[in-house]
Design a protein around this motif. Structure first.
Motif, PDB file in Angstrom:
ATOM      1  N   PRO A  37      49.633  56.490  51.833  1.00 58.63           N
ATOM      2  CA  PRO A  37      48.619  55.999  52.312  1.00 58.63           C
ATOM      3  C   PRO A  37      47.513  55.331  51.539  1.00 58.63           C
ATOM      4  O   PRO A  37      46.485  54.653  51.894  1.00 58.63           O
ATOM      5  CB  PRO A  37      48.033  57.101  53.135  1.00 58.63           C
ATOM      6  N   VAL A  38      47.388  56.006  50.367  1.00 57.98           N
ATOM      7  CA  VAL A  38      46.262  55.450  49.144  1.00 57.98           C
ATOM      8  C   VAL A  38      46.599  54.148  48.824  1.00 57.98           C
ATOM      9  O   VAL A  38      45.931  53.235  48.626  1.00 57.98           O
ATOM     10  CB  VAL A  38      46.199  56.784  47.987  1.00 57.98           C
ATOM     11  N   ARG A  39      47.888  53.805  48.371  1.00 58.79           N
ATOM     12  CA  ARG A  39      48.401  52.527  48.040  1.00 58.79           C
ATOM     13  C   ARG A  39      48.059  51.635  49.265  1.00 58.79           C
ATOM     14  O   ARG A  39      47.762  50.538  49.058  1.00 58.79           O
ATOM     15  CB  ARG A  39      49.873  52.563  47.709  1.00 58.79           C
ATOM     16  N   GLU A  40      48.404  51.896  50.463  1.00 59.95           N
ATOM     17  CA  GLU A  40      48.062  51.228  51.347  1.00 59.95           C
ATOM     18  C   GLU A  40      46.724  50.892  51.619  1.00 59.95           C
ATOM     19  O   GLU A  40      46.288  49.632  51.865  1.00 59.95           O
ATOM     20  CB  GLU A  40      48.875  51.766  52.895  1.00 59.95           C
ATOM     21  N   ALA A  41      45.618  51.713  51.303  1.00 55.29           N
ATOM     22  CA  ALA A  41      44.383  51.451  51.658  1.00 55.29           C
ATOM     23  C   ALA A  41      43.636  50.816  50.453  1.00 55.29           C
ATOM     24  O   ALA A  41      43.076  49.819  50.732  1.00 55.29           O
ATOM     25  CB  ALA A  41      43.536  53.032  51.554  1.00 55.29           C
ATOM     26  N   MET A  42      44.410  51.006  49.330  1.00 50.60           N
ATOM     27  CA  MET A  42      43.987  50.381  48.180  1.00 50.60           C
ATOM     28  C   MET A  42      44.258  48.629  48.373  1.00 50.60           C
ATOM     29  O   MET A  42      43.736  47.697  48.227  1.00 50.60           O
ATOM     30  CB  MET A  42      44.682  50.473  46.885  1.00 50.60           C
ATOM     31  N   LEU A  43      45.515  48.266  48.858  1.00 49.29           N
ATOM     32  CA  LEU A  43      45.861  46.904  49.381  1.00 49.29           C
ATOM     33  C   LEU A  43      44.953  46.286  50.386  1.00 49.29           C
ATOM     34  O   LEU A  43      44.844  45.070  50.351  1.00 49.29           O
ATOM     35  CB  LEU A  43      47.346  46.988  49.682  1.00 49.29           C
ATOM     36  N   ASP A  44      44.719  47.156  51.427  1.00 52.61           N
ATOM     37  CA  ASP A  44      43.644  46.624  52.345  1.00 52.61           C
ATOM     38  C   ASP A  44      42.329  46.073  51.644  1.00 52.61           C
ATOM     39  O   ASP A  44      41.578  45.281  51.738  1.00 52.61           O
ATOM     40  CB  ASP A  44      43.182  47.829  53.361  1.00 52.61           C
ATOM     41  N   LEU A  45      41.946  46.964  50.557  1.00 49.87           N
ATOM     42  CA  LEU A  45      40.737  46.796  49.851  1.00 49.87           C
ATOM     43  C   LEU A  45      40.739  45.545  49.009  1.00 49.87           C
ATOM     44  O   LEU A  45      39.945  44.659  48.734  1.00 49.87           O
ATOM     45  CB  LEU A  45      40.167  47.932  48.916  1.00 49.87           C
ATOM     46  N   VAL A  46      42.239  45.094  48.693  1.00 54.68           N
ATOM     47  CA  VAL A  46      42.533  43.950  47.856  1.00 54.68           C
ATOM     48  C   VAL A  46      42.298  42.902  48.887  1.00 54.68           C
ATOM     49  O   VAL A  46      41.803  41.759  48.335  1.00 54.68           O
ATOM     50  CB  VAL A  46      43.957  44.012  47.322  1.00 54.68           C
ATOM     51  N   LYS A  47      42.513  42.687  50.155  1.00 51.10           N
ATOM     52  CA  LYS A  47      42.673  41.569  50.934  1.00 51.10           C
ATOM     53  C   LYS A  47      41.005  41.528  51.238  1.00 51.10           C
ATOM     54  O   LYS A  47      40.927  40.485  51.457  1.00 51.10           O
ATOM     55  CB  LYS A  47      43.267  42.042  52.281  1.00 51.10           C
ATOM     56  N   GLN A  48      40.240  42.613  51.031  1.00 46.41           N
ATOM     57  CA  GLN A  48      38.751  42.347  51.100  1.00 46.41           C
ATOM     58  C   GLN A  48      38.118  41.721  49.867  1.00 46.41           C
ATOM     59  O   GLN A  48      36.723  41.598  50.048  1.00 46.41           O
ATOM     60  CB  GLN A  48      37.886  43.704  51.887  1.00 46.41           C
ATOM     61  N   GLY A  49      38.753  41.879  48.803  1.00 48.80           N
ATOM     62  CA  GLY A  49      38.527  41.370  47.754  1.00 48.80           C
ATOM     63  C   GLY A  49      37.621  42.510  46.889  1.00 48.80           C
ATOM     64  O   GLY A  49      36.552  42.106  45.808  1.00 48.80           O
ATOM     65  N   LEU A  50      37.599  43.671  47.100  1.00 52.19           N
ATOM     66  CA  LEU A  50      37.017  44.730  46.642  1.00 52.19           C
ATOM     67  C   LEU A  50      37.583  45.093  45.381  1.00 52.19           C
ATOM     68  O   LEU A  50      37.035  45.642  44.180  1.00 52.19           O
ATOM     69  CB  LEU A  50      36.643  45.969  47.740  1.00 52.19           C
ATOM     70  N   VAL A  51      38.705  45.166  45.344  1.00 51.40           N
ATOM     71  CA  VAL A  51      39.823  45.757  44.266  1.00 51.40           C
ATOM     72  C   VAL A  51      40.894  44.619  43.913  1.00 51.40           C
ATOM     73  O   VAL A  51      41.178  43.946  44.758  1.00 51.40           O
ATOM     74  CB  VAL A  51      40.291  47.004  44.260  1.00 51.40           C
ATOM     75  N   GLU A  52      41.413  44.587  42.627  1.00 54.66           N
ATOM     76  CA  GLU A  52      42.312  43.789  42.177  1.00 54.66           C
ATOM     77  C   GLU A  52      43.597  44.457  41.775  1.00 54.66           C
ATOM     78  O   GLU A  52      43.399  45.522  41.318  1.00 54.66           O
ATOM     79  CB  GLU A  52      41.874  42.885  41.181  1.00 54.66           C
ATOM     80  N   VAL A  53      44.608  43.811  41.990  1.00 51.82           N
ATOM     81  CA  VAL A  53      46.173  44.561  41.330  1.00 51.82           C
ATOM     82  C   VAL A  53      46.153  44.141  40.046  1.00 51.82           C
ATOM     83  O   VAL A  53      46.131  43.126  39.578  1.00 51.82           O
ATOM     84  CB  VAL A  53      47.122  44.141  42.234  1.00 51.82           C
ATOM     85  N   VAL A  54      46.383  45.270  39.026  1.00 53.92           N
ATOM     86  CA  VAL A  54      46.874  45.312  37.725  1.00 53.92           C
ATOM     87  C   VAL A  54      48.103  45.440  37.753  1.00 53.92           C
ATOM     88  O   VAL A  54      48.480  46.694  37.762  1.00 53.92           O
ATOM     89  CB  VAL A  54      45.723  46.021  36.785  1.00 53.92           C
ATOM     90  N   ARG A  55      49.127  44.373  37.432  1.00 55.98           N
ATOM     91  CA  ARG A  55      50.323  44.630  37.458  1.00 55.98           C
ATOM     92  C   ARG A  55      51.017  45.747  36.695  1.00 55.98           C
ATOM     93  O   ARG A  55      50.822  45.831  35.563  1.00 55.98           O
ATOM     94  CB  ARG A  55      51.097  43.375  37.048  1.00 55.98           C
ATOM     95  N   ASN A  56      51.896  46.647  37.406  1.00 52.97           N
ATOM     96  CA  ASN A  56      52.604  48.022  36.509  1.00 52.97           C
ATOM     97  C   ASN A  56      51.613  48.779  36.153  1.00 52.97           C
ATOM     98  O   ASN A  56      52.176  49.638  35.618  1.00 52.97           O
ATOM     99  CB  ASN A  56      53.407  47.369  35.446  1.00 52.97           C
ATOM    100  N   LYS A  57      50.232  48.819  36.641  1.00 52.39           N
ATOM    101  CA  LYS A  57      49.302  49.862  35.982  1.00 52.39           C
ATOM    102  C   LYS A  57      48.662  50.519  37.120  1.00 52.39           C
ATOM    103  O   LYS A  57      48.036  51.604  37.044  1.00 52.39           O
ATOM    104  CB  LYS A  57      48.272  48.958  35.084  1.00 52.39           C
ATOM    105  N   VAL A 109      40.698  57.103  53.875  1.00 52.20           N
ATOM    106  CA  VAL A 109      40.747  56.773  52.561  1.00 52.20           C
ATOM    107  C   VAL A 109      40.221  55.387  52.214  1.00 52.20           C
ATOM    108  O   VAL A 109      39.369  55.417  51.332  1.00 52.20           O
ATOM    109  CB  VAL A 109      42.463  56.952  51.819  1.00 52.20           C
ATOM    110  N   ALA A 110      40.478  54.526  52.879  1.00 45.15           N
ATOM    111  CA  ALA A 110      39.923  53.299  52.666  1.00 45.15           C
ATOM    112  C   ALA A 110      38.429  53.025  52.639  1.00 45.15           C
ATOM    113  O   ALA A 110      37.770  52.569  51.995  1.00 45.15           O
ATOM    114  CB  ALA A 110      40.465  52.103  53.462  1.00 45.15           C
ATOM    115  N   ASP A 111      37.837  54.027  53.555  1.00 45.53           N
ATOM    116  CA  ASP A 111      36.425  54.069  54.016  1.00 45.53           C
ATOM    117  C   ASP A 111      35.810  55.050  52.730  1.00 45.53           C
ATOM    118  O   ASP A 111      34.737  54.447  52.262  1.00 45.53           O
ATOM    119  CB  ASP A 111      36.078  54.787  55.065  1.00 45.53           C
ATOM    120  N   ALA A 112      36.512  55.799  52.176  1.00 46.58           N
ATOM    121  CA  ALA A 112      35.908  56.477  51.128  1.00 46.58           C
ATOM    122  C   ALA A 112      35.791  55.933  49.801  1.00 46.58           C
ATOM    123  O   ALA A 112      34.949  55.718  49.310  1.00 46.58           O
ATOM    124  CB  ALA A 112      36.733  57.980  50.876  1.00 46.58           C
TER     125      ALA A 112
END
Length: 224
Positions: A56-76, A22-25
């Motif tokens: 697993p999608v949430r975990e993949a997104m958090l991996d991308l957060v660490k790489q600076g590709l996405v940001e967390v929008v609190r509660n959204k 999922v992270a790769d996609a």
């Protein structure tokens, strides 16, 4: 919320290593510009599109957060990190300094078996470009360049380049694919393989520099 049906995302319901897949996609969708800065994406919404659970999608997104590709929008949910023109110019400049000479250095170390693998990846890149499959294109392109640079033995540099490549945005890929021009650029990978087989390190270095230049110009939607 962004319309998920517009994203060319595959289903991973029957795959192993779902989080990594999922992270790769998602990384491919971000780099190709299919997932755009400013739009909001939720783990449950993406999970429904993938046909899997949200975890697993949430975990993949958090991996991308660490790489600076996405940001967390609190509660959204999450949004793609915006990259300025200056950011992209600087990334390209660093890549031009690092990748061409290391690729040339790697030529002497690439085995026949590894060259065969690179040729297969190059063919997959061309096929994906012809089909307009941008996520597969990004994935095969990433693996090709990582394998090529890894032959140098400098894994620290490979990790740096992987991070830089992940941060690159190729907003012009869709128009290039629809016009058929992406195939011509994709074929540069086949030419790289020819230079490797012939031991033409300098020619490979020159082509690699041209290839990276494409990324910042027409591949990124710029005319200059």
């Amino acid at each position: 919320m962004a319309e998920l049906r517009q994203l060319a995302l595959p289903s991973f319901a029957r795959r192993m290593s779902v989080r990594e897949e999922v992270a790769d996609a998602l990384r491919g969708a971000i780099v190709s510009g299919e997932m755009k800065p400013g739009e909001l994406y939720s783990a449950p919404g993406l999970a429904e599109r993938f046909g899997i659970s949200a975890t697993p999608v949430r975990e993949a997104m958090l991996d991308l957060v660490k790489q600076g590709l996405v940001e967390v929008v609190r509660n959204k949910g999450f949004k793609v990190t915006d990259m300025s023109e200056t950011d992209l110019d600087q990334i390209t400049q660093i890549r031009e300094l690092l990748e061409p000479p290391i690729a040339a250095q790697a030529v002497a170390s690439i085995t026949e078996q590894e060259l065969t693998h690179l040729r297969n990846l190059a063919a997959a890149i061309v096929d994906a470009a012809a089909d307009g499959d941008l996520i597969s294109y990004i994935g095969a392109d990433r693996e090709f360049h990582v394998r090529l640079l890894s032959a140098s033995g400098n894994q620290r540099l490979v990790r740096i380049v992987e991070e830089l490549r992940a941060q690159t945005r190729l907003y012009g890929l869709s128009s290039l694919a629809s016009s058929g021009r992406l195939v011509a650029s994709a074929r540069e990978h086949l030419q790289m393989c020819e230079f490797i087989e012939a031991g033409e390190a300098q020619k490979l270095q020159d082509l690699m520099r041209t290839h990276i230049g494409h990324i910042r110009r027409e591949w990124a939607g710029r005319e200059d």
